[in-house]
Write a protein that holds these residues in place. Structure first.
Motif, PDB file in Angstrom:
ATOM      1  N   VAL A 207     -62.474  -9.778 -11.625  1.00 54.40           N
ATOM      2  CA  VAL A 207     -63.199  -9.584 -12.875  1.00 54.40           C
ATOM      3  C   VAL A 207     -62.185  -9.419 -13.999  1.00 54.40           C
TER       4      VAL A 207
ATOM      5  N   ALA B 112     -64.124  -5.459 -16.899  1.00 56.49           N
ATOM      6  CA  ALA B 112     -64.073  -4.367 -15.922  1.00 56.49           C
ATOM      7  C   ALA B 112     -63.914  -3.022 -16.623  1.00 56.49           C
TER       8      ALA B 112
ATOM      9  N   TRP C 183     -73.648 -11.917  -9.251  1.00 49.87           N
ATOM     10  CA  TRP C 183     -73.211 -13.155  -9.896  1.00 49.87           C
ATOM     11  C   TRP C 183     -74.440 -14.035 -10.080  1.00 49.87           C
TER      12      TRP C 183
ATOM     13  N   LEU D 298     -71.325 -12.240 -14.563  1.00 48.27           N
ATOM     14  CA  LEU D 298     -71.537 -10.960 -13.897  1.00 48.27           C
ATOM     15  C   LEU D 298     -72.664 -10.187 -14.580  1.00 48.27           C
TER      16      LEU D 298
ATOM     17  N   LEU E 103     -64.728  -1.374  -9.740  1.00 56.49           N
ATOM     18  CA  LEU E 103     -63.966  -2.144 -10.729  1.00 56.49           C
ATOM     19  C   LEU E 103     -62.742  -1.399 -11.276  1.00 56.49           C
TER      20      LEU E 103
END
Length: 262
Positions: free
Chosen positions: A119, A124, A148, A153, A187
């Motif tokens: 990402v 993120a 996804w 995202l 993340l």
């Protein structure tokens, strides 16, 4: 500038299938606008508090420019569950008459896999920052709550956010606390621009914007604390405003957690 936010209200016409991976037994359902929704029920385990967190979390994500499915109020009629054969589902539907919450169903989406896709660092960082603001404990490698869809995202399921409202009385103290669970955020390894994200995102959540988001909460969801709906909305607003004003508390905790991680 005053921000007005409107959520559409749809009537649920068909229960399609339960999503049994969710602890609160959400379902895919069809509404009278012809679209499919992931339906979160007021009669489920955490009740309306989960719906409140879902609504506030989703609309804050949208205000920050992050991708979330459209949220709608989903009205469930009293007669709806009578033909349902599964007793557990029938009980859930009976307990959920009235306003529930639906998320537009992203047909063909796939669950975000941190081992299969990277990402962008700023994206993120924005998501980690927002989850620290919302105290969202449910974006881990075990359960990413991201999809996804169309090569983008999307964020789903903010129902575990704002956990201060399960104790309620010490909301002011909770609003100042760092978010220690950020260490488990899926993340965090990618979130190398947290300070930049803080500078970009804080100005977007103005007093008017936060007021508009908390104003969306229906009166019928705000009856569990023995206060008027307006007083309960005010606590959510002040919690968010206070947390935002002291974002250094959670930002520094996130930076420390990331340093320990990498």
């Amino acid at each position: 500038m005053t921000h007005a936010i409107d959520l559409r209200t749809v009537n649920v016409t068909r229960y399609v299938t339960p999503l049994r991976e969710g602890g609160s037994l959400p379902a895919i359902a069809e509404a009278d606008d012809g679209f499919l929704y992931v339906l979160k029920f007021r009669g489920a385990g955490q009740g309306v508090k989960s719906l409140i967190a879902e609504l506030i979390g989703g609309e804050i994500a949208r205000a920050l420019g992050l991708r979330v499915p459209e949220l709608v109020f989903a009205h469930l009629d009293e007669a709806f569950g009578r033909t349902e054969g599964d007793e557990e589902i029938q009980d859930l539907l009976k307990a959920s008459v009235g306003l529930n919450l639906g998320l537009h169903y992203l047909s063909g989406s796939v669950t975000f896999d941190p081992n299969a896709a990277e990402v962008d660092a700023m994206l993120a960082s924005k998501i980690v920052w927002m989850d620290c603001l919302l105290t969202n404990v449910d974006r881990t490698a075990r359960n990413t709550n991201m999809l996804w869809w169309n090569r983008e995202l999307w964020l789903i399921d903010h129902g575990a956010s704002l956990y201060f409202h399960h104790s309620w009385d010490n909301w002011e103290e909770q609003s100042l606390k760092p978010f220690v669970q950020v260490k488990d955020h899926v993340l965090l390894p990618y979130a190398s621009q947290l300070k930049e994200a803080d500078a970009l995102l804080r100005p977007l959540l103005t007093e008017d914007r936060l007021r508009a988001i908390t104003r969306l909460l229906p009166d019928s969801w705000l009856t569990t604390h023995g206060e008027s709906p307006e007083a309960v909305r005010e606590v959510y607003f002040r919690f968010l405003q206070n947390r935002l004003a002291h974002s250094d508390n959670f930002l520094n905790a996130a930076l420390h957690a990331r340093t320990a991680l990498i």
